[in-house]
Structures are given as structure tokens and as C-alpha cells.
Design an enzyme around this catalytic site. Structure first.
Site, PDB file in Angstrom:
ATOM      1  N   ASP A   1      -0.084  33.954  -5.288  1.00 35.21           N
ATOM      2  CA  ASP A   1      -0.965  33.731  -6.431  1.00 35.21           C
ATOM      3  C   ASP A   1      -1.033  35.005  -7.271  1.00 35.21           C
ATOM      4  O   ASP A   1      -0.373  35.996  -6.959  1.00 35.21           O
ATOM      5  CB  ASP A   1      -2.374  33.322  -5.962  1.00 35.21           C
ATOM      6  CG  ASP A   1      -3.112  34.471  -5.293  1.00 35.21           C
ATOM      7  OD1 ASP A   1      -2.526  35.565  -5.099  1.00 35.21           O
ATOM      8  OD2 ASP A   1      -4.296  34.292  -4.983  1.00 35.21           O
TER       9      ASP A   1
ATOM     10  N   ASP B   1      -3.915  37.648  -8.788  1.00 33.85           N
ATOM     11  CA  ASP B   1      -5.327  38.040  -8.688  1.00 33.85           C
ATOM     12  C   ASP B   1      -5.663  39.008  -9.818  1.00 33.85           C
ATOM     13  O   ASP B   1      -5.100  40.099  -9.875  1.00 33.85           O
ATOM     14  CB  ASP B   1      -5.594  38.726  -7.342  1.00 33.85           C
ATOM     15  CG  ASP B   1      -5.146  37.885  -6.162  1.00 33.85           C
ATOM     16  OD1 ASP B   1      -5.763  36.836  -5.921  1.00 33.85           O
ATOM     17  OD2 ASP B   1      -4.173  38.270  -5.476  1.00 33.85           O
TER      18      ASP B   1
ATOM     19  N   ASP C   1      -6.367  33.634  -9.743  1.00 31.01           N
ATOM     20  CA  ASP C   1      -7.775  33.927  -9.459  1.00 31.01           C
ATOM     21  C   ASP C   1      -8.298  34.920 -10.486  1.00 31.01           C
ATOM     22  O   ASP C   1      -7.686  35.970 -10.709  1.00 31.01           O
ATOM     23  CB  ASP C   1      -7.938  34.548  -8.054  1.00 31.01           C
ATOM     24  CG  ASP C   1      -7.652  33.553  -6.941  1.00 31.01           C
ATOM     25  OD1 ASP C   1      -7.741  32.342  -7.201  1.00 31.01           O
ATOM     26  OD2 ASP C   1      -7.349  34.001  -5.824  1.00 31.01           O
TER      27      ASP C   1
HETATM   28  N1  CTP Z   1      -9.926  38.428  -1.408  1.00 27.44           N
HETATM   29  C1  CTP Z   1     -11.304  38.445  -1.415  1.00 27.44           C
HETATM   30  N2  CTP Z   1     -12.009  37.294  -1.557  1.00 27.44           N
HETATM   31  C2  CTP Z   1     -11.374  36.118  -1.709  1.00 27.44           C
HETATM   32  C3  CTP Z   1      -9.980  36.065  -1.730  1.00 27.44           C
HETATM   33  C4  CTP Z   1      -9.280  37.256  -1.561  1.00 27.44           C
HETATM   34  O1  CTP Z   1     -11.874  39.510  -1.286  1.00 27.44           O
HETATM   35  N3  CTP Z   1     -12.077  35.002  -1.842  1.00 27.44           N
HETATM   36  C5  CTP Z   1      -9.187  39.660  -1.253  1.00 27.44           C
HETATM   37  C6  CTP Z   1      -8.430  39.670   0.066  1.00 27.44           C
HETATM   38  O2  CTP Z   1      -9.137  40.394   1.043  1.00 27.44           O
HETATM   39  C7  CTP Z   1      -7.155  40.362  -0.292  1.00 27.44           C
HETATM   40  C8  CTP Z   1      -7.018  40.248  -1.806  1.00 27.44           C
HETATM   41  O3  CTP Z   1      -8.251  39.761  -2.276  1.00 27.44           O
HETATM   42  O4  CTP Z   1      -7.271  41.723   0.029  1.00 27.44           O
HETATM   43  C9  CTP Z   1      -5.910  39.353  -2.230  1.00 27.44           C
HETATM   44  O5  CTP Z   1      -5.982  38.115  -1.566  1.00 27.44           O
HETATM   45  P1  CTP Z   1      -4.774  37.104  -1.526  1.00 27.44           P
HETATM   46  O6  CTP Z   1      -4.385  36.690  -2.895  1.00 27.44           O
HETATM   47  O7  CTP Z   1      -5.149  36.006  -0.596  1.00 27.44           O
HETATM   48  O8  CTP Z   1      -3.623  37.931  -0.778  1.00 27.44           O
HETATM   49  P2  CTP Z   1      -2.479  38.875  -1.335  1.00 27.44           P
HETATM   50  O9  CTP Z   1      -2.517  40.095  -0.515  1.00 27.44           O
HETATM   51  O10 CTP Z   1      -2.569  39.040  -2.808  1.00 27.44           O
HETATM   52  O11 CTP Z   1      -1.184  38.086  -0.931  1.00 27.44           O
HETATM   53  P3  CTP Z   1      -0.272  37.150  -1.871  1.00 27.44           P
HETATM   54  O12 CTP Z   1       0.727  38.074  -2.483  1.00 27.44           O
HETATM   55  O13 CTP Z   1       0.340  36.160  -0.954  1.00 27.44           O
HETATM   56  O14 CTP Z   1      -1.161  36.511  -2.888  1.00 27.44           O
HETATM   57 MN    MN Z   2      -5.929  35.377  -4.374  1.00 26.46          MN
HETATM   58 MN    MN Z   3      -2.775  37.357  -4.113  1.00 25.44          MN
END
Ligand code: CTP
Ligand code: MN
Ligand code: MN
Ligand code: MN
Length: 363
Positions: free
Chosen positions: A204, A206, A287
């Protein structure tokens, strides 16, 4: 004269937040074996066992060279008996029978499939598994009741299984920044998550939204999401209002969720033009998190990850410093005060930790 080459012995600090963990490392097969067992334990609802394997895998992730043999494990932290046996087997045979059996199992494969659906956690996936469901088709043919979020997750399943590239993520960040700056001059957008740790792909995107003047960020998200909708870019969204209050007990134990105003979306990512008949867009997860300026360093630290690095930072703060760290702030329990910070570096300083840059937080 005989020259004997002795590899320097491996030294690893006990908390992942005390270690420098790059994205690429010399022990991928060993790490993958342990992380598969960690995942399987979580799928079984055995969180403590999952965490033990995750900790062991994370120790191997930070080693500067390939592990030579199990004799080198004795000085390393967090390697339990089970992990030790798994590593020994992979070192000697190239594979571990237990790991291979897990990967082949219907249970693991089905749980992996179901938990990959946007909006489906371990508990829901487990319910479906016990009802005998095994595929996305089964969900439909059994008339399984889905939340609106899960419905969107199933509809976009194939698109969302395609990793988001860095250029695509940066493109989306630009799109959001342009729109945000039109609505609120000087608004800022920061790409966090795995991309900030240097990952070339992500599941995703962020983004943290803020403004240099505290309070000006309030009221930005609604119009921004409305604009995305008007552009026909929004395939799904659900928003949460801010529930942050300084009178609430600071907490780091309620999981990774924080109390910022946010929006979880599925967006139509417009793709570069190709030949006729080819669809010109793909669904991606985005997000959006709205952060007041004074909390931005904490939110940035909290949303950069990795999840294990975050968990370890909070555990270190609590157990070694009697402090509570979350994505809003850092609270000193002995003094009963919040410790402000204007950068991530300052937060590490407050915690008495060496600064670890984002690209070395791949714990
Ligand atoms: N996070 C958070 N609260 C959420 C979702 C995520 O604090 N509701 C934080 C997680 O702890 C993480 C970061 O945001 O450190 C990113 O989350 P995520 O997108 O799930 O993981 P990524 O490390 O970005 O992995 P990916 O590349 O697969 O998206
Ligand atoms: Mn995320
Ligand atoms: Mn992510
Ligand atoms: Mn065991």
C-alpha cells in the site's frame, strides 16, 4: 606460515531498535524459514510463539554476513530451541521439513489467501476456514456475509495483490500533495511505511498529511477525500475521526493503532497509456493520516515501521526507560511529563538510543 582467516564473531544487541537492519541481508533463506513459522503461529492464534520466531528472524536480518553454522548462534539473543533446530536444518539440508510441511498445508495456504483480503484478519479467516471455505469462489458460493470493506477487498483482490512500485507511490504522493496544497497552502505530504525504509515495492501507500502551523491541518481530510471522489479516483474509503486527547492515559499496549484522523482508501491508479483495449488503471491501497505538526516526528517514527522495529522501540521505552512511546508522543512515567521532539533524532536521544535511519529499520 599458514594464514588462518577467522571471521569476526557476531555481536547483536537484544532489542531490534538498537540494531541497524538493512533491507537486503546475507541470510534470506534462514530468515524466510523462521518468518514462515512466525506467520503460521499467528494463523494458529499463538501470538507469543509467533513473536518468538519473529524476534529470531529479526536477529538474523541484521547479521552483516552469512551465518557459517549453528556454532555461531550461541552468542546471539532471541534464538530459542525451536528456531535453533530450524536454522540447523536449513544450514545442513538447505530446507527445513517443518517449514516445507507448513507451506504445503491447506491451512497455511488458505489462511494466507484469506488474510490477504483487505479487511480480513486472522480471526475472520479462521472462522471461514473452520466453516470449510477454501477459496474466494467459496466465499461467493456459500453466500458468506462480507463487510463493505471486505467486499471491496474481494472485488479488487487481483489488483491489490500486485505490488505498488516506488514510482507509483511517489506519483500518488505528488497527486495528493497537489490537491492538499490547493485546499490548504503549505500543507505537507510525507511518504512513510515501507517506501521510507527504502523498499522498492509495497502492499500500500502510507501518506502523512500535516501543516507547519499547528491546527491548520484540521478540516483538510474531508475536502481532500471529496476531491478524490469528484475525480472518480475513489473506489473505496472509510474515515476515522481523531480521537486523540492529552487527558487520556498514554498507551503503547493497544497495538499499532493510533488516534489520528485518517482515511483508508482503495484508489484508481491511472496507468501510463498503453495499446488499445488495455485497461488504463489499477486499484491500489492508500492510507491517509492527518497529523498535527507537534506530533509529526512521533507519527513519522510510528508509521515508518517496520512493525517489529516499532514493537521493539515501544518495548525498549517501557522496560528500559519507564517511558511510553506511541505515534503521538513520548511520556516519561517517573516524571509524569511528555517529552517533546522536533525530529526523529530527538526521540532517539530522549530514549538514549543511537539514531537508526529509516533504511536501517527493516527489522
Ligand atoms: N501502522 C500503524 N497503524 C495502522 C497501520 C499501520 O501505526 N493502523 C504503522 C505500522 O506499525 C507500520 C507502518 O504504519 O510501521 C506501515 O504499515 P504497513 O503499511 O502495514 O506496512 P509497511 O511496512 O508499509 O509494509 P508494505 O510495504 O507492505 O505496505
Ligand atoms: Mn498501511
Ligand atoms: Mn505500507
Ligand atoms: Mn517449539
Amino acid at each position: 606460515h599458514v594464514t588462518v582467516t577467522v571471521e569476526p564473531s557476531l555481536q547483536v544487541a537484544p532489542y531490534a531498535c538498537q540494531r541497524r537492519t538493512p533491507l537486503d541481508h546475507p541470510n534470506p533463506a534462514l530468515v524466510m524459514a523462521l518468518e514462515t513459522l512466525a506467520e503460521a503461529a499467528l494463523f494458529a492464534g499463538e501470538e507469543a510463539r509467533g513473536l518468538a520466531f519473529t524476534r529470531a528472524a529479526s536477529v538474523l536480518r541484521c547479521l552483516p554476513r552469512a551465518l557459517q553454522g549453528t556454532h555461531e548462534l550461541s552468542g546471539l539473543p532471541c534464538i530459542g530451541g525451536h528456531s535453533h533446530r530450524v536454522l540447523q536444518e536449513v544450514l545442513e539440508d538447505g530446507v527445513c521439513a517443518e517449514v516445507e510441511a507448513v507451506k504445503q498445508s491447506e491451512r497455511y495456504q488458505t489462511m494466507k489467501l484469506f488474510t490477504q483480503i483487505f479487511g480480513v484478519g486472522v480471526r475472520t479467516a479462521d472462522c471461514w476456514y473452520r466453516e470449510g471455505l477454501r477459496s474466494l469462489g467459496d466465499l461467493q458460493s456459500h453466500g458468506t456475509r462480507l463487510t463493505r470493506q471486505q467486499q471491496a477487498g474481494v472485488e479488487c483482490f487481483e489488483d491489490l495483490a500486485v505490488p505498488v512500485g516506488r514510482a507509483e507511490a511517489e506519483g500518488l504522493a505528488c497527486l495528493v500533495l497537489d490537491a492538499a496544497a490547493r485546499l490548504l497552502p503549505s500543507a505537507s505530504v510525507t511518504l512513510a511505511g515501507g517506501f521510507r525504509r527504502g523498499k522498492p515495492h509495497g502492499h500500500d501507500v502510507d501518506l502523512l498529511l500535516s501543516h507547519p502551523e499547528e491546527g491548520r491541518e484540521v478540516g483538510l481530510l474531508g475536502p481532500l477525500v471529496a476531491w478524490l471522489e469528484e475525480q472518480g479516483l475513489l473506489l473505496y474509503q472509510h474515515s476515522q475521526h481523531s480521537s486523540y486527547t492529552t487527558t487520556a492515559e498514554p498507551s503503547s499496549s493497544c497495538g499499532p493503532l493510533d488516534r489520528f484522523e485518517r482515511c483508508f482508501t482503495i484508489l484508481r491508479l491511472v496507468l501510463p497509456a498503453t495499446g488499445t483495449g488495455v485497461r488504463a488503471w489499477r486499484a491500489v491501497r492508500l492510507d491517509l493520516v492527518v497529523v498535527p505538526h507537534s506530533q509529526l516526528p512521533f507519527a513519522l517514527l510510528g508509521w515508518t515501521g517496520s512493525r517489529h522495529f516499532e514493537r521493539e522501540l515501544r518495548r525498549f521505552a517501557r522496560h528500559e526507560r519507564e517511558m511510553v512511546l506511541n505515534s503521538h508522543g513520548l511520556y516519561n512515567m517517573r516524571q509524569g511529563t511528555f517529552l517533546p521532539a522536533s525530529s526523529e533524532e530527538e526521540i532517539f536521544q530522549h530514549l538514549g538510543l543511537d539514531y537508526i535511519p529509516p533504511t536501517l529499520r527493516n527489522a
